[in-house]
Design a protein around this motif. Sequence first.
Motif, PDB file in Angstrom:
ATOM      1  N   ILE A  25      26.288  -5.070  40.415  1.00 13.15           N
ATOM      2  CA  ILE A  25      27.218  -6.270  40.031  1.00 13.15           C
ATOM      3  C   ILE A  25      27.319  -7.185  41.436  1.00 13.15           C
ATOM      4  CG2 ILE A  25      29.734  -6.731  39.998  1.00 13.15           C
ATOM      5  CD1 ILE A  25      30.049  -4.311  37.862  1.00 13.15           C
ATOM      6  N   SER A  26      27.206  -6.661  42.761  1.00 11.11           N
ATOM      7  CA  SER A  26      27.518  -7.340  43.998  1.00 11.11           C
ATOM      8  C   SER A  26      26.301  -8.392  44.105  1.00 11.11           C
ATOM      9  CB  SER A  26      27.376  -6.562  45.244  1.00 11.11           C
ATOM     10  OG  SER A  26      28.554  -5.681  45.245  1.00 11.11           O
ATOM     11  N   ARG A  27      24.996  -7.876  43.789  1.00  6.94           N
ATOM     12  CA  ARG A  27      23.716  -8.938  43.578  1.00  6.94           C
ATOM     13  C   ARG A  27      23.841  -9.538  42.581  1.00  6.94           C
ATOM     14  NH1 ARG A  27      21.324  -3.908  44.732  1.00  6.94           N
ATOM     15  NH2 ARG A  27      20.703  -3.600  42.444  1.00  6.94           N
ATOM     16  N   ASP A  28      24.318  -9.384  41.354  1.00  3.86           N
ATOM     17  CA  ASP A  28      24.509 -10.285  40.087  1.00  3.86           C
ATOM     18  C   ASP A  28      25.479 -11.710  40.311  1.00  3.86           C
ATOM     19  OD1 ASP A  28      22.405  -8.656  38.916  1.00  3.86           O
ATOM     20  OD2 ASP A  28      23.706  -7.993  37.398  1.00  3.86           O
ATOM     21  N   TYR A  29      26.594 -11.244  41.060  1.00  2.33           N
ATOM     22  CA  TYR A  29      27.431 -12.124  41.295  1.00  2.33           C
ATOM     23  C   TYR A  29      27.525 -12.693  42.808  1.00  2.33           C
ATOM     24  CZ  TYR A  29      29.367 -10.872  36.688  1.00  2.33           C
ATOM     25  OH  TYR A  29      29.469 -10.647  35.096  1.00  2.33           O
ATOM     26  N   GLU A  30      26.519 -12.575  43.452  1.00  2.00           N
ATOM     27  CA  GLU A  30      26.399 -13.124  44.722  1.00  2.00           C
ATOM     28  C   GLU A  30      26.785 -14.643  44.939  1.00  2.00           C
ATOM     29  OE1 GLU A  30      23.526 -12.039  47.174  1.00  2.00           O
ATOM     30  OE2 GLU A  30      24.875 -12.858  48.434  1.00  2.00           O
ATOM     31  N   GLY A  31      27.768 -14.884  45.746  1.00  2.00           N
ATOM     32  CA  GLY A  31      28.535 -16.068  45.914  1.00  2.00           C
ATOM     33  C   GLY A  31      29.511 -16.517  44.836  1.00  2.00           C
ATOM     34  N   ARG A  32      30.003 -15.567  44.206  1.00  2.00           N
ATOM     35  CA  ARG A  32      30.790 -15.936  43.147  1.00  2.00           C
ATOM     36  C   ARG A  32      31.964 -14.919  43.417  1.00  2.00           C
ATOM     37  NH1 ARG A  32      28.667 -16.028  37.411  1.00  2.00           N
ATOM     38  NH2 ARG A  32      26.653 -14.621  38.218  1.00  2.00           N
ATOM     39  N   ARG A  53      33.374  -0.653  45.504  1.00  2.00           N
ATOM     40  CA  ARG A  53      31.836  -0.587  45.721  1.00  2.00           C
ATOM     41  C   ARG A  53      31.209  -1.994  45.671  1.00  2.00           C
ATOM     42  NH1 ARG A  53      30.619   3.650  48.622  1.00  2.00           N
ATOM     43  NH2 ARG A  53      31.511   5.934  47.612  1.00  2.00           N
ATOM     44  N   ILE A  54      31.955  -2.742  45.382  1.00  2.00           N
ATOM     45  CA  ILE A  54      31.515  -4.257  44.941  1.00  2.00           C
ATOM     46  C   ILE A  54      32.078  -5.180  46.332  1.00  2.00           C
ATOM     47  CG2 ILE A  54      32.282  -6.653  43.694  1.00  2.00           C
ATOM     48  CD1 ILE A  54      32.803  -4.672  41.087  1.00  2.00           C
ATOM     49  N   THR A  55      30.834  -6.157  46.764  1.00  2.00           N
ATOM     50  CA  THR A  55      30.889  -6.515  48.255  1.00  2.00           C
ATOM     51  C   THR A  55      31.307  -8.022  47.993  1.00  2.00           C
ATOM     52  OG1 THR A  55      28.761  -6.903  48.170  1.00  2.00           O
ATOM     53  CG2 THR A  55      29.736  -5.054  49.248  1.00  2.00           C
ATOM     54  N   VAL A  56      31.436  -8.656  46.893  1.00  2.00           N
ATOM     55  CA  VAL A  56      31.745 -10.054  46.441  1.00  2.00           C
ATOM     56  C   VAL A  56      33.255  -9.731  46.478  1.00  2.00           C
ATOM     57  CG1 VAL A  56      29.656 -10.649  45.666  1.00  2.00           C
ATOM     58  CG2 VAL A  56      31.348 -10.120  44.102  1.00  2.00           C
ATOM     59  N   LYS A  91      37.201 -17.876  34.899  1.00  2.00           N
ATOM     60  CA  LYS A  91      36.968 -16.846  35.940  1.00  2.00           C
ATOM     61  C   LYS A  91      35.496 -15.922  35.068  1.00  2.00           C
ATOM     62  CE  LYS A  91      41.511 -16.050  37.147  1.00  2.00           C
ATOM     63  NZ  LYS A  91      42.831 -16.314  36.603  1.00  2.00           N
ATOM     64  N   ASP A  92      34.924 -15.488  36.211  1.00  2.00           N
ATOM     65  CA  ASP A  92      33.819 -14.591  35.968  1.00  2.00           C
ATOM     66  C   ASP A  92      34.535 -13.434  35.528  1.00  2.00           C
ATOM     67  OD1 ASP A  92      31.365 -16.124  36.019  1.00  2.00           O
ATOM     68  OD2 ASP A  92      32.080 -16.683  38.102  1.00  2.00           O
ATOM     69  N   VAL A  93      34.484 -12.928  34.307  1.00  2.00           N
ATOM     70  CA  VAL A  93      35.188 -11.802  33.972  1.00  2.00           C
ATOM     71  C   VAL A  93      34.265 -10.220  33.772  1.00  2.00           C
ATOM     72  CG1 VAL A  93      36.557 -10.699  32.129  1.00  2.00           C
ATOM     73  CG2 VAL A  93      37.125 -13.137  32.774  1.00  2.00           C
ATOM     74  N   ILE A  94      34.751  -9.328  34.194  1.00  2.00           N
ATOM     75  CA  ILE A  94      33.992  -8.090  33.703  1.00  2.00           C
ATOM     76  C   ILE A  94      35.083  -7.325  33.231  1.00  2.00           C
ATOM     77  CG2 ILE A  94      32.522  -6.118  34.423  1.00  2.00           C
ATOM     78  CD1 ILE A  94      31.692  -7.751  36.779  1.00  2.00           C
ATOM     79  N   VAL A  95      34.866  -7.006  31.976  1.00  2.00           N
ATOM     80  CA  VAL A  95      35.670  -5.827  31.272  1.00  2.00           C
ATOM     81  C   VAL A  95      35.479  -4.535  31.604  1.00  2.00           C
ATOM     82  CG1 VAL A  95      36.825  -5.229  28.860  1.00  2.00           C
ATOM     83  CG2 VAL A  95      36.295  -7.626  29.360  1.00  2.00           C
TER      84      VAL A  95
END
Length: 173
Positions: A25-32, A53-56, A91-95
Amino acid sequence: MAERIRVMLTEEEVDTRIKQIGEQISRDYEGRQVHLVCVLKGGSFFMCELAKRITVPVSLDFMSVSSYGSDTKSSGVVKIVKDLDEPLKDKDVIVVEDIVDSGRTLSYLLELLGQRGPKSMRLCTLLDKPERRVVDVKVDYTGFAIPDEFVVGYGLDYDQRYRNLPYIGVVEL
Ligand code: IMP
Ligand code: MG
């Protein structure tokens, strides 16, 4: 009233997998920024571990739904017991869910949340029982695909118990 619990996925296996999904997820949402929507109560343990575990940048919200119909078979008609605190607009939402079973609850919920104008919306589930699917749901991140057995732990309950188990187990009645 202690049922026997057989371990299906150990604490270490679950933790390792959650770490991998967090990295993905951190890779996929880089910069967001990601906005995690937790479906209570089952999704809560997973969401907390995943968020760590998410870094963004991450924001969190919670909702609680109840499915009309019997406990063992969800009807897919969902009542919102507790709605989100924040709007989803732009928003960039993840359910984040504990498990996708028939898919009825999720397909209804995603439809409903989609109407609130998120910029994007993805679904992340710790467990998936593909054999049980009745309604098609697109799952973007899956922890583990598991066989059709009733599981508990890591947020999942049997009659409200066992949510606190740090692993995934099967109830042997
Ligand atoms: P669906 O609408 O059939 O996909 O229902 C999904 C919901 O049923 C999940 O969010 C869980 O609350 C519950 N559920 C499905 N399978 C299990 C299980 O094996 N153990 C505990 N709860 C389950
Ligand atoms: Mg649930």
